[in-house]
Design an enzyme around this catalytic site. Structure first.
Site, PDB file in Angstrom:
ATOM      1  CB  SER A 133      -0.817  -0.025   1.292  1.00  0.00           C
ATOM      2  OG  SER A 133      -1.435   1.222   1.519  1.00  0.00           O
ATOM      3  CE1 TYR A 147      -3.468  -2.384   5.851  1.00  0.00           C
ATOM      4  CE2 TYR A 147      -3.018  -0.187   5.019  1.00  0.00           C
ATOM      5  CZ  TYR A 147      -3.328  -1.511   4.789  1.00  0.00           C
ATOM      6  OH  TYR A 147      -3.487  -1.960   3.493  1.00  0.00           O
TER       7      TYR A 147
HETATM    8  N1  LIG Z   1      -8.626  -1.407  -0.161  1.00  0.00           N
HETATM    9  C1  LIG Z   1      -7.718  -0.556   0.250  1.00  0.00           C
HETATM   10  O1  LIG Z   1      -8.015   0.569   0.655  1.00  0.00           O
HETATM   11  C2  LIG Z   1      -6.278  -0.962   0.185  1.00  0.00           C
HETATM   12  C3  LIG Z   1      -5.312   0.025   0.039  1.00  0.00           C
HETATM   13  C4  LIG Z   1      -3.977  -0.341  -0.033  1.00  0.00           C
HETATM   14  C5  LIG Z   1      -3.629  -1.691   0.061  1.00  0.00           C
HETATM   15  N2  LIG Z   1      -4.595  -2.646   0.231  1.00  0.00           N
HETATM   16  C6  LIG Z   1      -4.184  -4.050   0.336  1.00  0.00           C
HETATM   17  O2  LIG Z   1      -4.687  -4.759  -0.788  1.00  0.00           O
HETATM   18  C7  LIG Z   1      -4.859  -6.143  -0.441  1.00  0.00           C
HETATM   19  C8  LIG Z   1      -6.222  -6.613  -0.915  1.00  0.00           C
HETATM   20  O3  LIG Z   1      -7.241  -5.945  -0.227  1.00  0.00           O
HETATM   21  P1  LIG Z   1      -8.596  -5.463  -0.929  1.00  0.00           P
HETATM   22  O4  LIG Z   1      -8.469  -4.014  -1.161  1.00  0.00           O
HETATM   23  O5  LIG Z   1      -8.937  -6.336  -2.074  1.00  0.00           O
HETATM   24  O6  LIG Z   1      -9.634  -5.678   0.295  1.00  0.00           O
HETATM   25  P2  LIG Z   1     -10.668  -6.860   0.626  1.00  0.00           P
HETATM   26  O7  LIG Z   1     -11.750  -6.884  -0.383  1.00  0.00           O
HETATM   27  O8  LIG Z   1     -11.030  -6.687   2.065  1.00  0.00           O
HETATM   28  O9  LIG Z   1      -9.814  -8.217   0.459  1.00  0.00           O
HETATM   29  C9  LIG Z   1      -8.953  -8.717   1.443  1.00  0.00           C
HETATM   30  C10 LIG Z   1      -8.852 -10.220   1.282  1.00  0.00           C
HETATM   31  O10 LIG Z   1      -7.921 -10.716   2.268  1.00  0.00           O
HETATM   32  C11 LIG Z   1      -8.546 -11.801   2.918  1.00  0.00           C
HETATM   33  N3  LIG Z   1      -8.010 -12.046   4.263  1.00  0.00           N
HETATM   34  C12 LIG Z   1      -8.031 -11.261   5.350  1.00  0.00           C
HETATM   35  N4  LIG Z   1      -7.449 -11.879   6.391  1.00  0.00           N
HETATM   36  C13 LIG Z   1      -7.062 -13.110   5.936  1.00  0.00           C
HETATM   37  C14 LIG Z   1      -6.411 -14.213   6.515  1.00  0.00           C
HETATM   38  N5  LIG Z   1      -6.029 -14.231   7.806  1.00  0.00           N
HETATM   39  N6  LIG Z   1      -6.146 -15.295   5.741  1.00  0.00           N
HETATM   40  C15 LIG Z   1      -6.517 -15.317   4.443  1.00  0.00           C
HETATM   41  N7  LIG Z   1      -7.165 -14.322   3.849  1.00  0.00           N
HETATM   42  C16 LIG Z   1      -7.426 -13.220   4.584  1.00  0.00           C
HETATM   43  C17 LIG Z   1     -10.012 -11.460   2.945  1.00  0.00           C
HETATM   44  O11 LIG Z   1     -10.751 -12.641   3.202  1.00  0.00           O
HETATM   45  P3  LIG Z   1     -12.070 -12.723   4.129  1.00  0.00           P
HETATM   46  O12 LIG Z   1     -13.221 -12.540   3.167  1.00  0.00           O
HETATM   47  O13 LIG Z   1     -12.003 -14.094   4.718  1.00  0.00           O
HETATM   48  O14 LIG Z   1     -11.989 -11.625   5.156  1.00  0.00           O
HETATM   49  C18 LIG Z   1     -10.178 -10.931   1.524  1.00  0.00           C
HETATM   50  O15 LIG Z   1     -10.283 -12.009   0.618  1.00  0.00           O
HETATM   51  C19 LIG Z   1      -4.639  -6.220   1.072  1.00  0.00           C
HETATM   52  O16 LIG Z   1      -3.341  -6.702   1.335  1.00  0.00           O
HETATM   53  C20 LIG Z   1      -4.761  -4.788   1.542  1.00  0.00           C
HETATM   54  O17 LIG Z   1      -4.015  -4.536   2.711  1.00  0.00           O
HETATM   55  C21 LIG Z   1      -5.914  -2.302   0.264  1.00  0.00           C
END
Ligand SMILES: NC(=O)c1ccc[n+]([C@@H]2O[C@H](COP(=O)([O-])OP(=O)(O)OC[C@H]3O[C@@H](n4cnc5c(N)ncnc54)[C@H](OP(=O)(O)O)[C@@H]3O)[C@@H](O)[C@H]2O)c1
Length: 272
Positions: A133, A147
């Site tokens: 991120s 975070y």
């Molecule tokens: N969205 C943002 O604002 C943002 C910004 C910068 C970076 N990111 C990063 O981008 C990546 C993807 O996030 P996203 O934006 O697509 O959000 P998201 O829709 O919340 O997806 C996160 C995924 O991670 C899974 N997860 C969480 N804890 C887990 C665990 N202990 N074991 C296995 N899976 C787990 C969730 O599964 P469950 O359905 O089981 O919870 C979900 O499939 C993450 O690493 C996040 O930190 C996000």
């Protein structure tokens, strides 16, 4: 021979889109998630196999990696995407929330990387693409220190590993994203609050509002992030960091060009 990608956190957001895109491009996909029993979309693809995987559970990681290698014979690319966040003042965080943040965003990728290294060494190569991120390279959102800590740690882990894995033809890449439309990250944030401690209330409320506005506003197109992951997976590019969000690029430029004291005051001023 078809190539295979292994992706964590494919139940929603970027992970799910990435799984679907690689499958549509003819790749085999090992799509992993905590609750495969709930999945109805990825199950429709004949070249996607779903594996149960909570990245914090080392035994489950080892089982899922072994099962994916057995199913596909060879895994070429691993996308460490699973992640989640906690916001709110550090003082107000529960002990278990602090441990959870580290376990999910740092120990999780460590578990997955360690489980894959024997396989990558045996096949004399492989790629790790770690989803970070702009909060991994800048501090841009108040009450986000945990975070920030987790993504800074992922950056340090990835950068530090370069020296031991580059000689083994195992490449490492980081994607700095800033949130994309269609993910559920913001809805899943664990907020640290205390009814009797009000000193952090005003800034926390501002950050909560800002996150909701960003979620409902024009976030990055997730396909641009998927395209960047796909380009790294398929090409020979050695690009180590890919910064995707406009906000992330602006913050990183500020961070490069300003003394840290000015940077911190400037960002703090946005929330006053
Ligand atoms: N969205 C943002 O604002 C943002 C910004 C910068 C970076 N990111 C990063 O981008 C990546 C993807 O996030 P996203 O934006 O697509 O959000 P998201 O829709 O919340 O997806 C996160 C995924 O991670 C899974 N997860 C969480 N804890 C887990 C665990 N202990 N074991 C296995 N899976 C787990 C969730 O599964 P469950 O359905 O089981 O919870 C979900 O499939 C993450 O690493 C996040 O930190 C996000």
């Amino acid at each position: 021979m078809k190539k295979t990608v292994f992706i964590t956190g494919t139940s929603s957001g970027l992970g799910k889109l990435t799984a679907k895109y690689f499958a549509s491009q003819g790749w085999n996909v090992a799509a992993t998630m905590r609750t495969p029993e709930k999945e109805t979309e990825l199950t429709q693809y004949e070249n996607i196999k779903i594996f149960k995987l909570d990245v914090t559970d080392i035994a489950q990681v080892n089982t899922a990696v072994a099962a994916a290698v057995a199913a596909f014979g060879k895994i070429d690319v691993v996308v460490n995407n699973a992640g989640a966040g906690t916001y709110g003042a550090l003082e107000l965080a529960k002990e278990e929330t602090i441990d959870w943040q580290f376990a999910t965003n740092v120990r999780g990728p460590i578990n997955v990387i360690r489980a894959f290294l024997p396989h990558f060494r045996a096949q004399k190569g492989g790629k790790f693409i770690n989803i970070s991120s702009f909060m991994g390279v800048t501090t841009a959102v108040p009450v986000g220190s945990l975070y920030n800590m987790s993504k800074f740690a992922l950056e340090g882990l990835t950068e530090g590993l370069y020296y031991e894995l580059e000689p083994l033809n195992i490449s490492l890449h980081l994607i700095e994203q800033g949130g994309s439309s269609g993910n559920s990250f913001v809805d899943k944030v664990i907020w640290n609050e205390h009814p009797e401690i009000t000193d952090y209330e005003a800034i926390t409320t501002r950050v909560r509002q800002m996150m909701q506005e960003a979620k409902n506003g024009p976030l990055d197109d997730p396909q641009t992030i998927v395209d960047a992951i796909y380009a790294l997976a398929t090409g020979a590019s050695k690009q180590f960091r890919t910064v995707l969000s406009a906000m992330g690029n602006q913050l990183m430029e500020m961070r490069r060009s300003m003394p840290i004291e000015n940077y911190l005051d400037t960002v703090a001023g946005w929330y006053k």
